[in-house]
Motif scaffolding. Sequence first.
Motif, PDB file in Angstrom:
ATOM      1  N   ILE A 265       8.168   9.852 -88.881  1.00  0.00           N
ATOM      2  CA  ILE A 265       8.150   8.587 -88.138  1.00  0.00           C
ATOM      3  C   ILE A 265       6.783   8.502 -87.472  1.00  0.00           C
TER       4      ILE A 265
ATOM      5  N   HIS B 190      14.489   2.274 -85.366  1.00  0.00           N
ATOM      6  CA  HIS B 190      14.956   3.021 -86.541  1.00  0.00           C
ATOM      7  C   HIS B 190      16.485   3.078 -86.622  1.00  0.00           C
TER       8      HIS B 190
ATOM      9  N   PHE C 183      16.539   6.906 -92.915  1.00  0.00           N
ATOM     10  CA  PHE C 183      16.919   5.560 -92.475  1.00  0.00           C
ATOM     11  C   PHE C 183      16.915   4.587 -93.652  1.00  0.00           C
TER      12      PHE C 183
ATOM     13  N   SER D 101      18.607   0.198 -88.614  1.00  0.00           N
ATOM     14  CA  SER D 101      19.447   0.627 -89.738  1.00  0.00           C
ATOM     15  C   SER D 101      20.859   0.065 -89.622  1.00  0.00           C
TER      16      SER D 101
END
Length: 206
Positions: A36, A48, A76, A52
């Motif tokens: 990330i 994130h 993700f 998702s």
Amino acid sequence: MDIILKYFPKLSEKQRGQFAALSDLYNDWNSKINVISRKDIGALYEHHVLHSLAIAKAIRFRPGTKVLDLGTGGGFPGIPLAIMFPDASFKLIDGTGKKILVVKEVAKAIGLENCEAEQLRGENETGKYDFVVSRAVMPLPDLAQLVEKNIGNTQRNSLPNGLLCLKGGNINEEIKPYKHVVDVTEISTMFDEEWFKQKYLIYLPL
């Protein structure tokens, strides 16, 4: 973590614990393997995890549903969805081995038993699934062509089997070939944080 409970207040104790554990796990792994972006890790839950879970606002996967997360990166949307739907099964694939290592370790650490991860390119995935999910992996026409072979015929859900992908920015050209069948939802209608403006959930039956 509060932002998850704001939109999903009915989580079980186990789910709450699993979501809560993600912060330390991703911060730790991200210091070793960059899955990330460094400037984004502080917004893990909003950018994130919650992002998702826009898919979970659009569909509740029924027990036995099989889902493929193509190009999962650090997990993700697959890991948050696997936490949310413990009775569905998820396979998370990515071409980068280091990312899959992180996914496997995070899933193991939180006791996620309905999720497997494999270093694999989309072209080489041969399994059949009810849905393929992805987050900004490639243009929609390329993605649809790639995963068509992976969509099974058995219907288990209220939505017909197909592709659910998270996209941002101008998507007009991407969706043009499918304009009569594609369904586009603005994520800002689900979540009121500023960051979700111009972010979309695209559903394409296949």
